[in-house]
Design an enzyme around this catalytic site. Structure first.
Site, PDB file in Angstrom:
ATOM      1  N   THR A  57      40.944  71.388  57.265  1.00 43.96           N
ATOM      2  CA  THR A  57      42.232  71.103  57.457  1.00 43.96           C
ATOM      3  C   THR A  57      42.522  71.415  59.201  1.00 43.96           C
ATOM      4  OG1 THR A  57      42.888  73.266  57.095  1.00 43.96           O
ATOM      5  CG2 THR A  57      43.285  71.673  55.300  1.00 43.96           C
ATOM      6  N   ARG A  61      35.078  73.206  63.231  1.00 44.09           N
ATOM      7  CA  ARG A  61      34.971  74.378  63.968  1.00 44.09           C
ATOM      8  C   ARG A  61      33.731  74.991  63.780  1.00 44.09           C
ATOM      9  NH1 ARG A  61      40.616  77.208  62.550  1.00 44.09           N
ATOM     10  NH2 ARG A  61      41.877  75.982  64.334  1.00 44.09           N
ATOM     11  N   SER A 154      40.376  76.546  71.005  1.00 38.53           N
ATOM     12  CA  SER A 154      41.494  77.494  70.907  1.00 38.53           C
ATOM     13  C   SER A 154      41.392  78.572  69.979  1.00 38.53           C
ATOM     14  CB  SER A 154      42.811  76.856  70.837  1.00 38.53           C
ATOM     15  OG  SER A 154      42.787  75.957  69.608  1.00 38.53           O
TER      16      SER A 154
END
Length: 162
Positions: A57, A61, A154
């Site tokens: 979602t 990553r 981030s």
């Protein structure tokens, strides 16, 4: 995944991850592993190829590294191509916007993603400098894009510039 399949996958990956430094490192791992069954390279190859990053979602990553289980040009290219295939399957035409931040490899990954879309005949709006994530959201609507991609680390661990 058995060791033979790991070697086959690693060899194929050499054509997927086009970053020269990754190709050189991976080639040396393969060579070392084939020379000795006790080589540290086997551990590196297993870590890199026994699993694959999953698109969730919050996007794709992972740590920056080599193989299917890390963030690199290859995984970015595969993800971008998956998005492009989905847009084609849904018969969605129109441009894509791609932004990136100042973190490690963000611009490299963004350019690589753009190349995937352009090579499939899709127009791409590409930010000419770093931008904040909300700029991509705004640009999708303002420019009439069908999709947007923001390359950012981030939420990555500190060693990966998070």
């Amino acid at each position: 995944m058995n060791d033979q399949l790991i070697i086959e996958t690693a060899r194929k990956w050499l054509s997927v991850d086009t970053a020269k430094v990754n190709q050189e490192i991976l080639s040396s791992w393969i060579e070392s592993a084939l020379v000795s069954a006790e080589s540290k390279a086997w551990e590196l190859l297993r870590t890199a190829f026994q699993s694959r990053l999953r698109f969730g979602t919050a996007g794709l990553r992972g740590k920056i590294g080599i193989g299917t289980n890390a963030m690199n040009v290859g995984t970015v290219n595969q993800c971008s191509l998956g998005i492009e295939h989905y847009l084609q399957q849904c018969d969605v035409n129109g441009p894509v916007v791609i932004g990136y931040d100042a973190r490690k490899f963000s611009q490299t990954f963004a350019r690589s993603a753009a190349e995937v879309f352009i090579s499939n005949g899709r127009d791409v709006y590409f930010f000419d400098g770093h931008c904040a994530t909300p700029f991509v959201s705004f640009a999708i609507k303002a420019l009439g894009c069908v999709a947007g991609i923001m390359i950012t680390a981030s939420h990555n661990p500190p060693e990966d510039n998070g």
